[in-house]
Design a protein around this motif. Structure first.
Motif, short mmCIF file in Angstrom:
data_model
loop_
_atom_site.label_atom_id
_atom_site.label_comp_id
_atom_site.label_asym_id
_atom_site.label_seq_id
_atom_site.Cartn_x
_atom_site.Cartn_y
_atom_site.Cartn_z
N UNK A 188 -52.64 -49.49 9.15
CA UNK A 188 -53.73 -50.15 8.41
C UNK A 188 -55.06 -50.03 9.17
N UNK A 189 -55.01 -50.13 10.48
CA UNK A 189 -56.24 -49.97 11.27
C UNK A 189 -56.77 -48.55 11.12
N UNK A 222 -61.11 -47.85 1.39
CA UNK A 222 -60.27 -48.35 2.48
C UNK A 222 -59.36 -49.47 1.96
N UNK A 223 -59.92 -50.37 1.18
CA UNK A 223 -59.13 -51.47 0.62
C UNK A 223 -58.04 -50.93 -0.31
N UNK A 224 -58.41 -49.99 -1.17
CA UNK A 224 -57.43 -49.38 -2.08
C UNK A 224 -56.34 -48.68 -1.28
N UNK A 225 -56.73 -47.92 -0.26
CA UNK A 225 -55.75 -47.22 0.57
C UNK A 225 -54.79 -48.17 1.27
N UNK A 226 -55.33 -49.26 1.82
CA UNK A 226 -54.47 -50.26 2.48
C UNK A 226 -53.49 -50.87 1.49
N UNK A 227 -53.98 -51.22 0.31
CA UNK A 227 -53.10 -51.83 -0.70
C UNK A 227 -52.01 -50.86 -1.14
#
Length: 159
Positions: A144-145, A105-110
């Motif tokens: 992002x959500x 999730x963090x990688x995807x958001x970044x």
């Protein structure tokens, strides 16, 4: 009586000393095959009586016990297989899955934020304009959500 003739329940009941209703139950259960001869019914019926007399017929309690033991054995075998898979890292525990999902999730958001920034920069550069990033913020936050809205049941839910 012709033993090779097609058996009739009432006549067979008289032959073996049973009631027609009892014979009817055996026909309905499939023990005595509908349309078979007296000879076949007599052989089948005698075999049933021999089996019952020798104690080979399982009681309902014994059958339930055997089924429970079989189910327990299958459950133990499945548990052993899961443990072996876990040891070989072929399956993951829930906490490991949670951690990986969080990292993805963090990688995807970044990656998403980097792509949005690159697109805005490219538009600004190509058209010689300045894009108001604040007007895009609501759509960016919604995306992002969505990227981070995975959910795994917590261990407490299963307890």
């Amino acid at each position: 009586m012709d033993l090779d003739a097609q058996a009739k329940q009432a006549d067979f009941a008289e032959l073996v000393g049973a009631t027609q209703q009892a014979v009817g139950k055996h026909v309905a259960s499939g023990l005595l095959e509908r349309g078979a001869s007296y000879r076949v019914w007599l052989a089948t019926y005698c075999e049933k009586l021999r089996t019952e007399a020798s104690g080979r017929v399982q009681s309902n309690a014994r059958e339930r016990r055997d089924l429970a033991q079989a189910a327990e054995s299958e459950a133990k075998a499945a548990m052993t297989m899961r443990q072996l898979w876990r040891e070989d890292e072929l399956i993951l525990d829930l906490e490991t899955v949670r951690q990986v999902m969080s990292e993805w999730s963090t990688i995807g958001k970044n990656e998403f934020l980097g792509a949005v920034d690159s697109i805005i920069t490219a538009i600004e550069s190509e058209h010689g304009i300045t894009v108001d990033r604040d007007t895009l913020q609501r759509d960016v936050e919604t995306a992002l959500r969505a990227i981070g809205s995975y959910s795994l049941e917590s261990p407490e839910v299963n307890s």
